[in-house]
Design an enzyme around this catalytic site. Structure first.
Site, PDB file in Angstrom:
ATOM      1  NE  ARG A 159      19.206 -16.321   2.883  1.00  0.00           N
ATOM      2  CZ  ARG A 159      19.233 -17.623   2.550  1.00  0.00           C
ATOM      3  NH1 ARG A 159      19.705 -17.983   1.352  1.00  0.00           N
ATOM      4  NH2 ARG A 159      18.812 -18.533   3.382  1.00  0.00           N
ATOM      5  CE  LYS A 209      10.588   4.934   4.512  1.00  0.00           C
ATOM      6  NZ  LYS A 209       9.534   5.798   5.100  1.00  0.00           N
ATOM      7  CD  GLU A 261       3.930  11.672  -1.282  1.00  0.00           C
ATOM      8  OE1 GLU A 261       4.757  12.425  -0.713  1.00  0.00           O
ATOM      9  OE2 GLU A 261       3.431  10.680  -0.723  1.00  0.00           O
ATOM     10  CE  LYS A 283      11.744   9.081  -0.912  1.00  0.00           C
ATOM     11  NZ  LYS A 283      10.538   8.272  -1.169  1.00  0.00           N
ATOM     12  CD  GLU A 334      11.056   6.503   8.126  1.00  0.00           C
ATOM     13  OE1 GLU A 334      10.511   7.256   7.302  1.00  0.00           O
ATOM     14  OE2 GLU A 334      10.548   5.445   8.520  1.00  0.00           O
ATOM     15  NE  ARG A 382      13.615   7.211   3.348  1.00  0.00           N
ATOM     16  CZ  ARG A 382      13.964   6.297   2.461  1.00  0.00           C
ATOM     17  NH1 ARG A 382      15.148   5.709   2.540  1.00  0.00           N
ATOM     18  NH2 ARG A 382      13.149   5.950   1.485  1.00  0.00           N
ATOM     19  CG  ASN A 438       7.068   9.002   6.903  1.00  0.00           C
ATOM     20  OD1 ASN A 438       6.705   8.460   5.873  1.00  0.00           O
ATOM     21  ND2 ASN A 438       8.030   8.522   7.667  1.00  0.00           N
ATOM     22  CG  HIS A 472       3.061  10.119   4.338  1.00  0.00           C
ATOM     23  ND1 HIS A 472       3.350  11.386   3.891  1.00  0.00           N
ATOM     24  CD2 HIS A 472       3.205   9.303   3.261  1.00  0.00           C
ATOM     25  CE1 HIS A 472       3.662  11.335   2.602  1.00  0.00           C
ATOM     26  NE2 HIS A 472       3.575  10.087   2.206  1.00  0.00           N
ATOM     27  CG  HIS A 527       0.360   5.875   5.754  1.00  0.00           C
ATOM     28  ND1 HIS A 527       1.665   5.620   6.124  1.00  0.00           N
ATOM     29  CD2 HIS A 527       0.404   6.144   4.421  1.00  0.00           C
ATOM     30  CE1 HIS A 527       2.454   5.734   5.070  1.00  0.00           C
ATOM     31  NE2 HIS A 527       1.707   6.064   4.036  1.00  0.00           N
ATOM     32  CG  HIS A 533      -0.234   7.614  -0.948  1.00  0.00           C
ATOM     33  ND1 HIS A 533      -0.094   7.212   0.363  1.00  0.00           N
ATOM     34  CD2 HIS A 533       0.873   8.371  -1.228  1.00  0.00           C
ATOM     35  CE1 HIS A 533       1.036   7.682   0.846  1.00  0.00           C
ATOM     36  NE2 HIS A 533       1.644   8.385  -0.081  1.00  0.00           N
TER      37      HIS A 533
END
Length: 366
Positions: A122, A143, A185, A227, A237, A241, A245, A248, A252, A265
């Site tokens: 956990r 993330k 990026e 960032k 997000e 936030r 992206n 992206h 993606h 990427h």
């Protein structure tokens, strides 16, 4: 050594940027209220030959058990199978709630190791040791996750690291393609929030084969600070936030459609940014320097959209993006450099825009 402080509702931590930071890593552990019960290093088969043994030798000074687990390199390594194997090895090794996980590698390893740390018993502590330029983005912000065949990063948790040690000396082993991927990026951070940084990049980075150490540290510090600023205001997000992206949504989709690892990427995000810039201009942002940015990307060696990409298939992938709701695509667009907004887009508009972009991108990067 440069330090960028990250402060979020769940945790505050520092990002250290400099060369040869293993001593700083050891010192970090020694300054904890108590030493970790063990250290579990997660890395990949490209990074391990360069940095695993040195890291283990440095950490041996702590006098605690050290375990390591190596997964295949590449974005396809962010799989459920590799996640399961890492969890299994951790359990077999006796890793417990007072252990630390060390993510030694690029963005894929950071995402995978962070997800292991966030879900093992956990949630246990971890630190990031990025070894790629691309990881300056993924190592900060918490993330974590793995891919699913139907979408990138669809399984994961928000789990902040205890610290990030960005050792720039590790970047010397990066192949050119990975430099290019990571720099996408950096470009993104400038475009979404800092027009002065964009101007600086245009002036200082005319080739990815001649970037000085000073310029690397500067761009890392600026990109990480941008960032960190966004994440501090919106950790999970719920709004702001999402601007991180930019590029992206299509990026993606390209990665997924091509097969993870086929298109890097950063290359996919660069294509996605070009599409988002053109769409922004078509929707009214006429002052955006779209042609200037496209020409710059071409000079830096970014590729065109891969052969065989169909607008219809890409749109279906884009509709599975995490920002999309009720099957409607929401994209990050620009009014101008540093001025972003979110817009839900009609399928018909997007399909036409994608078809035109695919043809135009092929011609521009021929």
């Amino acid at each position: 050594m440069e330090i960028v402080h990250v402060s979020t509702p769940s945790k505050s931590y520092d990002v250290m940027i400099g060369s040869h930071l293993l001593d700083a890593l050891v010192s970090f552990f020694q300054k904890q209220a108590s030493l970790p019960s063990s250290i579990f290093i997660l890395t990949d088969d490209h990074v391990a030959p360069h940095y695993l043994e040195n890291s283990k030798e440095a950490l041996a000074a702590l006098g605690v058990p050290i375990f390591d687990h190596i997964v295949p390199h590449g974005d396809h390594g962010k799989s459920f199978d590799n996640y399961y194997r890492a969890i299994t090895y951790a359990l077999e090794s006796g890793v417990d709630r007072k252990s630390f996980i060390v993510a030694l590698g690029g963005g894929m390893i950071g995402d995978l190791a962070g997800f292991v740390a966030g879900t093992f018993m956990r949630g246990i502590s971890f630190v990031q040791l990025p070894t790629t330029l691309l990881a300056h983005d993924s190592a900060v912000g918490g993330k974590t996750g793995i891919n699913h065949p139907l979408g990138k990063n669809m399984i994961g948790v928000f789990h902040q690291p205890e610290a990030v040690f960005y050792d720039t000396s590790t970047l010397v082993t990066l192949p050119h393609e990975q430099w290019r991927s990571g720099f996408a990026e950096v470009i993104k951070h400038a475009l979404i929030q800092d027009s002065a940084f964009y101007t600086w990049l245009q002036a200082h980075v005319t080739s990815l084969t001649h970037v000085t150490d000073e310029d690397v540290v500067h761009m890392l510090k600026k990109g990480i600070a941008i960032k960190a600023n966004v994440v501090s205001k919106d950790e999970k997000e719920s709004g702001l936030r999402a601007i991180l992206n930019f590029g992206h949504t299509l990026g993606h989709a390209i990665e997924s459609e091509a097969g993870y690892g086929v298109v890097s990427h950063g290359d996919a995000v660069a294509i996605g940014m070009r599409f988002a810039l053109e769409l922004s201009r078509d929707l009214g942002s006429e002052t955006l320097p779209v042609d200037e940015i496209t020409a710059w990307m071409k000079r830096l060696g970014y590729p065109s959209i891969p052969d065989g990409m169909r607008a219809e298939a890409l749109l279906e992938k884009m509709k599975r993006d995490k920002k999309s709701t009720a099957g409607k695509v929401t994209m990050v667009l620009l009014r101008n450099i540093g001025d972003t907004y979110l817009r839900e887009l009609d399928d018909f508009l997007l399909l036409n825009a994608l078809q035109q972009f695919i043809q135009r991108d092929k011609e521009q990067f021929a």
